[in-house]
Structure formats: C-alpha cells, structure tokens
Scaffold this motif. Structure first.
Motif, PDB file in Angstrom:
ATOM      1  N   TYR A   1     -22.347 -67.967 -13.010  1.00 51.22           N
ATOM      2  CA  TYR A   1     -22.151 -69.418 -13.005  1.00 51.22           C
ATOM      3  C   TYR A   1     -23.260 -70.187 -12.269  1.00 51.22           C
ATOM      4  O   TYR A   1     -23.951 -71.003 -12.879  1.00 51.22           O
ATOM      5  N   ASP A   2     -23.419 -69.938 -10.970  1.00 52.29           N
ATOM      6  CA  ASP A   2     -24.279 -70.803 -10.161  1.00 52.29           C
ATOM      7  C   ASP A   2     -25.717 -70.849 -10.670  1.00 52.29           C
ATOM      8  O   ASP A   2     -26.265 -71.942 -10.892  1.00 52.29           O
ATOM      9  N   ILE A   3     -26.335 -69.688 -10.843  1.00 54.70           N
ATOM     10  CA  ILE A   3     -27.740 -69.650 -11.249  1.00 54.70           C
ATOM     11  C   ILE A   3     -27.936 -70.192 -12.666  1.00 54.70           C
ATOM     12  O   ILE A   3     -28.762 -71.100 -12.869  1.00 54.70           O
ATOM     13  N   PRO A   4     -27.244 -69.687 -13.684  1.00 58.30           N
ATOM     14  CA  PRO A   4     -27.479 -70.216 -15.040  1.00 58.30           C
ATOM     15  C   PRO A   4     -27.110 -71.683 -15.205  1.00 58.30           C
ATOM     16  O   PRO A   4     -27.823 -72.429 -15.888  1.00 58.30           O
ATOM     17  N   ASP A   5     -26.036 -72.136 -14.564  1.00 62.73           N
ATOM     18  CA  ASP A   5     -25.645 -73.539 -14.695  1.00 62.73           C
ATOM     19  C   ASP A   5     -26.646 -74.455 -14.000  1.00 62.73           C
ATOM     20  O   ASP A   5     -26.948 -75.555 -14.490  1.00 62.73           O
ATOM     21  N   THR A   6     -27.186 -74.014 -12.866  1.00 60.25           N
ATOM     22  CA  THR A   6     -28.206 -74.804 -12.183  1.00 60.25           C
ATOM     23  C   THR A   6     -29.484 -74.876 -13.005  1.00 60.25           C
ATOM     24  O   THR A   6     -30.107 -75.944 -13.121  1.00 60.25           O
ATOM     25  N   ILE A   7     -29.884 -73.765 -13.597  1.00 64.89           N
ATOM     26  CA  ILE A   7     -31.092 -73.754 -14.430  1.00 64.89           C
ATOM     27  C   ILE A   7     -30.922 -74.670 -15.631  1.00 64.89           C
ATOM     28  O   ILE A   7     -31.838 -75.439 -15.983  1.00 64.89           O
ATOM     29  N   ASP A   8     -29.771 -74.624 -16.275  1.00 66.28           N
ATOM     30  CA  ASP A   8     -29.530 -75.503 -17.428  1.00 66.28           C
ATOM     31  C   ASP A   8     -29.615 -76.970 -17.024  1.00 66.28           C
ATOM     32  O   ASP A   8     -30.179 -77.796 -17.756  1.00 66.28           O
TER      33      ASP A   8
ATOM     34  N   ALA B   1     -29.394 -60.239 -10.934  1.00 58.24           N
ATOM     35  CA  ALA B   1     -28.089 -60.092 -11.582  1.00 58.24           C
ATOM     36  C   ALA B   1     -27.945 -61.032 -12.773  1.00 58.24           C
ATOM     37  O   ALA B   1     -27.496 -60.624 -13.853  1.00 58.24           O
ATOM     38  N   ALA B   2     -28.335 -62.294 -12.598  1.00 57.78           N
ATOM     39  CA  ALA B   2     -28.165 -63.282 -13.670  1.00 57.78           C
ATOM     40  C   ALA B   2     -29.028 -62.949 -14.882  1.00 57.78           C
ATOM     41  O   ALA B   2     -28.556 -63.014 -16.032  1.00 57.78           O
ATOM     42  N   LEU B   3     -30.275 -62.592 -14.666  1.00 53.81           N
ATOM     43  CA  LEU B   3     -31.166 -62.273 -15.786  1.00 53.81           C
ATOM     44  C   LEU B   3     -30.754 -60.991 -16.494  1.00 53.81           C
ATOM     45  O   LEU B   3     -31.045 -60.826 -17.692  1.00 53.81           O
ATOM     46  N   SER B   4     -30.069 -60.097 -15.785  1.00 53.71           N
ATOM     47  CA  SER B   4     -29.671 -58.829 -16.398  1.00 53.71           C
ATOM     48  C   SER B   4     -28.400 -58.945 -17.235  1.00 53.71           C
ATOM     49  O   SER B   4     -28.255 -58.242 -18.236  1.00 53.71           O
ATOM     50  N   VAL B   5     -27.488 -59.834 -16.830  1.00 54.05           N
ATOM     51  CA  VAL B   5     -26.214 -59.940 -17.565  1.00 54.05           C
ATOM     52  C   VAL B   5     -26.212 -61.095 -18.558  1.00 54.05           C
ATOM     53  O   VAL B   5     -25.291 -61.189 -19.379  1.00 54.05           O
ATOM     54  N   GLN B   6     -27.223 -61.972 -18.506  1.00 51.11           N
ATOM     55  CA  GLN B   6     -27.302 -63.091 -19.442  1.00 51.11           C
ATOM     56  C   GLN B   6     -28.671 -63.063 -20.132  1.00 51.11           C
ATOM     57  O   GLN B   6     -29.638 -63.663 -19.640  1.00 51.11           O
ATOM     58  N   PRO B   7     -28.774 -62.364 -21.246  1.00 46.28           N
ATOM     59  CA  PRO B   7     -30.080 -62.186 -21.914  1.00 46.28           C
ATOM     60  C   PRO B   7     -30.755 -63.499 -22.285  1.00 46.28           C
ATOM     61  O   PRO B   7     -31.987 -63.609 -22.186  1.00 46.28           O
ATOM     62  N   LEU B   8     -29.986 -64.513 -22.703  1.00 43.68           N
ATOM     63  CA  LEU B   8     -30.599 -65.777 -23.123  1.00 43.68           C
ATOM     64  C   LEU B   8     -31.255 -66.513 -21.961  1.00 43.68           C
ATOM     65  O   LEU B   8     -32.133 -67.354 -22.179  1.00 43.68           O
TER      66      LEU B   8
ATOM     67  N   LYS C   1     -32.728 -53.173 -15.851  1.00 45.37           N
ATOM     68  CA  LYS C   1     -33.785 -52.691 -16.749  1.00 45.37           C
ATOM     69  C   LYS C   1     -33.936 -53.596 -17.970  1.00 45.37           C
ATOM     70  O   LYS C   1     -34.974 -53.581 -18.639  1.00 45.37           O
ATOM     71  N   ASN C   2     -32.902 -54.379 -18.263  1.00 43.22           N
ATOM     72  CA  ASN C   2     -32.922 -55.236 -19.460  1.00 43.22           C
ATOM     73  C   ASN C   2     -33.621 -56.573 -19.234  1.00 43.22           C
ATOM     74  O   ASN C   2     -33.737 -57.372 -20.161  1.00 43.22           O
ATOM     75  N   ILE C   3     -34.073 -56.848 -18.015  1.00 45.27           N
ATOM     76  CA  ILE C   3     -34.724 -58.129 -17.729  1.00 45.27           C
ATOM     77  C   ILE C   3     -36.044 -58.205 -18.488  1.00 45.27           C
ATOM     78  O   ILE C   3     -36.861 -57.287 -18.450  1.00 45.27           O
ATOM     79  N   ARG C   4     -36.270 -59.310 -19.184  1.00 45.96           N
ATOM     80  CA  ARG C   4     -37.497 -59.510 -19.954  1.00 45.96           C
ATOM     81  C   ARG C   4     -38.450 -60.501 -19.275  1.00 45.96           C
ATOM     82  O   ARG C   4     -39.612 -60.618 -19.672  1.00 45.96           O
ATOM     83  N   THR C   5     -37.965 -61.212 -18.291  1.00 44.94           N
ATOM     84  CA  THR C   5     -38.809 -62.178 -17.574  1.00 44.94           C
ATOM     85  C   THR C   5     -39.833 -61.441 -16.707  1.00 44.94           C
ATOM     86  O   THR C   5     -39.476 -60.488 -16.009  1.00 44.94           O
ATOM     87  N   PRO C   6     -41.104 -61.859 -16.715  1.00 43.92           N
ATOM     88  CA  PRO C   6     -42.104 -61.243 -15.831  1.00 43.92           C
ATOM     89  C   PRO C   6     -41.702 -61.394 -14.361  1.00 43.92           C
ATOM     90  O   PRO C   6     -41.268 -62.456 -13.934  1.00 43.92           O
TER      91      PRO C   6
END
Length: 514
Positions: free
Chosen positions: A195-202, A227-234, A372-377
């Motif tokens: 919630y906190d990280i993705p909602d703030t970024i949006d 954690a946020a980048l790994s569980v939320q691919p978009l 391991k699924n994080i795609r962001t540099p």
C-alpha cells in the motif's frame, strides 16, 4: 487479550531474555512516572532560574554552524528545518487503498503554495524514503548543506519528494480507526509494500504528470522498495532506477548477545512486553525531559551496544542536530517482523502463526519476497563498518544487474549524516541521476521553465500585453522618425500625400500586416 507463553514453548535463554525484558519495561514505566512527577514540580523553578542566569550572563555570539545546529535541533517540524536553509515545503496527503492518510513532503525553493501550481513542474522526479523508527525529517538534518542530499537534488533541478510511513509523526490518520486503536497499528513491512510505497508513487507521478521517477531509500526504506518491486511487477515500469543507501534486507542480528537473543525470541513474548500498538511510545517523553547532552550520550550508548556504531564520521554538532529527529513512531508488529527476518536469516513476509515455529518449521514457513523478479536497475551504497548490511547474501537475492558501491569506514547512519557525504555519496548519486536523465533539459532551462509554469495565467496575459504595447510604441517611434525625415524630401513621394498618408506608407514598411 495477552497470553502468557507456556513453559514447553520456551528455551532457557528465552526465559532469561523474557525476565530481563520484564524488568526493563517495568523499570522504565516506573521511572518515567517518577520523573514526570518531578518534572511537573520542578519545571517552574528551573524556568525561572534559567531566565535569571540568562539576564546575568548574556549568551556570547556563536559561530554560524553552532547556531545552525541549534536551530535544526530546536525545529518542531520539517517546514521549520527547511526554512532554516532557505527551502520551502509543500504538504500532500495520500490516501492508501486500506484508508490510511499519509503526509508526504515536496521540497523546493519556490514560494509556498506555488511549487506545482497551476501546472506541474515537469522536472525529473526523485522520491526519497526514510528508515525504521524515522520520518522525512532525517533527510534535512545536515548542518552543512553540502552534505544534504535532498538540498543538492533540488539545486540540481530535480522535483524532490519525501515519503512517510503510516503511524509516524506525519501519518497518524485513518478514515476508520483512531491512533489509539489496536487495529490502527496492525501493520508490518508487508503493508508498506502493498500500500504505502505503490500508492505514494502513483500520487507523485499523477501530481507531477510524469511517467517514471527515481526512488532513493535509506535503511528500511530500501527494504520497503525491495518488497514492493518484487510483489508488484507493474511498479517496475514506474521506477526507472532504485538507489539504496545502507540497504537492509536480512541483517545478521544485533551486536549485544543478550539483546540479540531477546529480539530473536518468539513474537508472542515481544507482544507480551510491548503490547500491540506503538513501540516505545515514551521515547518522546524522555527526549523532552532529559538535557540534550545526556540524551545524546544515552542514544550513542544504545547505538554502540545494539549495533556497534561509534558515529565518529559525524561531528558532535551534527549528532546534536540529527539525534533530536532520529526517533518516530512505528508499530510493534513492524519491529517483530524484523526480528522474524533476523531469526530466519531470510527476507520473508510476516509470519502470523506464532505457535508452530518449532513443531512445524520443516513443513511451514512464511513466503520469501521474490526479489529476484525485480526489473528496476539497482545501485547499492553500503559501508564496510555497517553491522546491519550483509552484502553478499543480499547480492545473491537480487538480480545480476544490481550494482554496488562500497564506502570504507562508513556505518549505517553515515550514509545520510556523515560529514563527508558530499565526497563519497552525493557525487555518485548525482552521476547516476545524470545518466538516467541525460536527455532532459539542463538545470538552467528547467529552472526557467519551472518559473514560467508557476506564473498565474493573469500575470502571463498581463506580461504579454505589456510586451505588445512596447512593440507598438517602438513601431510608432520608427514611423515618426521616418515621417519627419520625409518632410525634408517630399518630392520623393509626391506633393499630393499629406502627413497621415505618409505615416501609413512608412508603417507598411514596418508592419507587414497593414
């Protein structure tokens, strides 16, 4: 309802930790009550004494650094702290999907209320997030502006935002719960990631009208991003780069063996000692009661015992200014989550099952964050004297593209507060950002564009009218000069032309619209 742990579910060392923990909590509660009563009685006497001594011995003029450190120490909020350095703060409220209200801060040199009005600045966006038991104030505690990453980013033409976690000083609102309710404090790192990280970024991207931003995290702020980048691919499509300062993922443990055994005990013991709301809510009380020198020494002692940090890379003045803004509220559950991570030595989600730790550990474990699924540099900044960073297991848990920069002699807090960050941290961060935004406009053009965007529409229209009037006046002056010159030589145009026709004829040469 609190439940006492059963005898068979504890080991002997956990009984020792439990006994010491009960003594500590009981002693702290009694001592805080006694000190509070003494404070109420002696405060008027002490205040009058200070006033008399101030009149008798006027304070000598201090150096600018001393005055600045004292001003930052005494500042009540981030707005006052930024105003000391000539920067302004705009507050924004973010509503998360689970109805928490987060207050985030936008830092700029623009006038208050005009940072993003009436049109967003459309500058490269940088989002900074704090660590555990902290808030956004930790980013602006530096007494030397050269060592403040946030101020340097603003000066370089970036649109800088500072986030805040639910429950801390700036984010204690919920649409359904009060901060005194147990349900309000029922959150862990999982909730920050969902919630906190993705909602703030949006919210930041929507407000700034940008498609991507750069995330800079410190300590737990890096763990929340992992954690946020790994569980939320978009979310990876919205973050063009992740810069991790003193990254935290799976710390080995604490320096003190007794305390380390205590924090790795079962969550039921920790909830029994500290409850299920905010962790150490009396810390603010002690900070307001104790003299500054004593409070700083106690805090330095605790950091040395728990993490083996000496803070030698920070001057005494910097520690005086920073330690006053080090602590903020978070939930006991969040701290328990970290203890679970330390115990398992893996970056896992929160384990709600508090009973089957020993009996069914082979058959059940909380899920690991799929980092391991994080795609962001990713770019990691870590100090080789930081006891909370275990770099090799961290690199093994991240994609191969992750890069690292080791800073010799740096401890955990040195990444944002050391006296040498302007040499070892900030230049590398700015270099990475310059590579990311190589195709964007220069700082001067960005500043001009930002100033132009901040002007109200009426002011723009008024300025355009003034420019048009000046052009018309200049044309009239040219026509007058040409008309006067023609009087001396009328034979060139014929004697039948009067002065008005002559003006029109010359005006046709000046203005092609006629």
């Amino acid at each position: 309802m609190l439940r006492l742990p059963f005898i068979r579910r504890l080991k002997w060392n956990e009984y020792v930790s439990l006994f010491l923990g009960i003594l500590f909590v009981t002693f702290e509660k009694l001592l805080s009550g006694v000190v509070f009563a003494i404070h109420i009685i002696l405060r008027p006497i002490w205040t009058n004494y200070i006033k008399r001594m101030t009149k008798r011995y006027p304070e000598k003029h201090q150096s600018p650094f001393v005055e600045r450190a004292r001003a930052i120490h005494d500042a009540d909020d981030i707005r006052q702290m930024c105003n000391i350095s000539g920067y302004n703060v705009e507050e924004h409220l973010v509503r998360t999907q689970d109805d928490y209200i987060l207050c985030i801060h936008r830092i700029s040199k623009d006038k208050p209320g005009k940072i993003g009005m009436p049109i967003p600045k459309k500058l490269p966006v940088v989002y900074c997030h704090h660590g555990l038991l902290m808030n956004s104030e930790v980013w602006v505690c530096n007494i030397d502006q050269r060592n403040c990453l946030v101020y340097q980013l603003v000066d370089q033409g970036y649109d800088v935002w500072l986030g805040n976690n639910r429950g801390n000083k700036y984010s204690r609102q919920h649409l359904r719960f009060d901060s005194t309710d147990v349900d309000f404090w029922n959150f862990s790192i999982d909730d920050f990631a969902h919630y906190d990280i993705p909602d703030t970024i949006d919210y930041i991207l929507k407000t700034s009208e940008q498609k991507q931003l750069t995330y800079i995290g410190f300590s737990q702020g890096t763990a929340q991003a992992f954690a946020a980048l790994s569980v939320q691919p978009l979310l990876n499509e919205k973050v063009n780069s992740f810069i991790a300062l003193a990254p935290a993922m799976s710390p080995k443990g604490l320096h003190n063996r007794i305390v380390d055994a205590f924090v790795k005990a079962r969550p039921s013991i920790l909830f029994f000692l500290f409850g299920r709301k905010s962790i150490l809510p009396s810390a603010g009380f002690w900070q307001s009661i104790l003299p500054n020198v004593l409070f700083n020494r106690i805090l330095s002692f605790c950091l040395a015992q728990l993490f083996n940090w000496s803070c030698e890379s920070m001057s005494p003045l910097q520690r005086h200014a920073s330690f006053a803004h080090l602590y903020s509220y978070t939930s006991v559950k969040c701290l328990v989550h970290w203890f679970q991570i330390m115990r398992s030595a893996e970056f896992r989600m929160y384990d709600n099952d508090q009973i089957v730790h020993d009996y069914f550990s082979k058959h059940y474990r909380a899920a690991r964050f799929p980092t391991k699924n994080i795609r962001t540099p990713i770019l990691l900044f870590w100090g080789d004297s930081d006891s909370l960073v275990d770099i090799q297991p961290m690199l093994n848990s991240l994609p191969p593209m992750a890069e690292q920069i080791r800073i010799p002699g740096y401890e955990h807090l040195d990444m944002i507060w050391a006296d040498t960050t302007h040499k070892y941290v900030i230049p590398s961060v700015l270099e990475r950002l310059s590579i990311i935004y190589a195709g964007t406009q220069s700082k001067e053009n960005a500043d001009e564009k930002a100033v132009n965007l901040h002007k109200p529409r009426k002011q723009k229209a008024h300025e355009e009218d003034l420019d048009f009037q000046e052009e018309e006046a200049e044309e009239e002056r040219k026509v007058e000069r040409l008309s006067i010159r023609n009087k001396k030589s009328k034979r060139k145009w014929g004697s039948n032309l009067d002065d008005e026709d002559t003006k029109k004829l010359y005006q046709s040469n000046v203005n092609s619209n006629i």
